[in-house]
Design a protein around this motif. Sequence first.
Motif: not given
Length: 141
Positions: A90-95, A117-122
Motif C-alpha cells: 500500500v503506497y501513499y503517494k501524497g504529493g 496507491t492512494f494519497g493527495y498532495a495535502n
Amino acid sequence: MKKIAIATACGAKKEKFPQPAWRLYKSSRIRHLYKKSRELGYPFYILSARYGLVPAERVLEPYDEILTPSKIQELIPIVSKTLKKFDVVVYYKGGARREYLELMSIASRIANTRLVTFGYANMGDIGKLESIIELVKKNYL
C-alpha cells in the motif's frame, strides 16, 4: 500467509546526521505513516531517491538527490527485490513527484507484487490508511 507492507516516498528536507529513515526525513507524512504502520503491525518502507525502498528503521546518511529517469532505471532491480517479499504494498503517494510512483509501478510489475496507491498532495486522506488495508485484505488476500 500473505504479506502486506506500507510505503511512501522520501522527503526533501532531512536531518543533518545519520538517522533511521523514518526520522531522517523531516516529514509529518512519514512520521504519521510510520506510527500508523506500527499500530497496525505492518512493515513500513520509504522510497529513497538514493537508496531505493528501505525499511523505516534502516539508518541512512543524509543526502541531496532527486529521482531522475536514469536513477529510476538504476533503482528498479533494487526496489523490485524488496517488493518481492510482499504480496501487496500500500503506497501513499501524497504529493510526491510522479517519478516515485513510476518507479514503484515498474518495480511492482517486475516483482509480481500488487501495488495499491492512494494519497493527495495535502494529506487530507492520510487517515484512510486503516480502511484501505482492510479493503486490501478483503479483496486481494
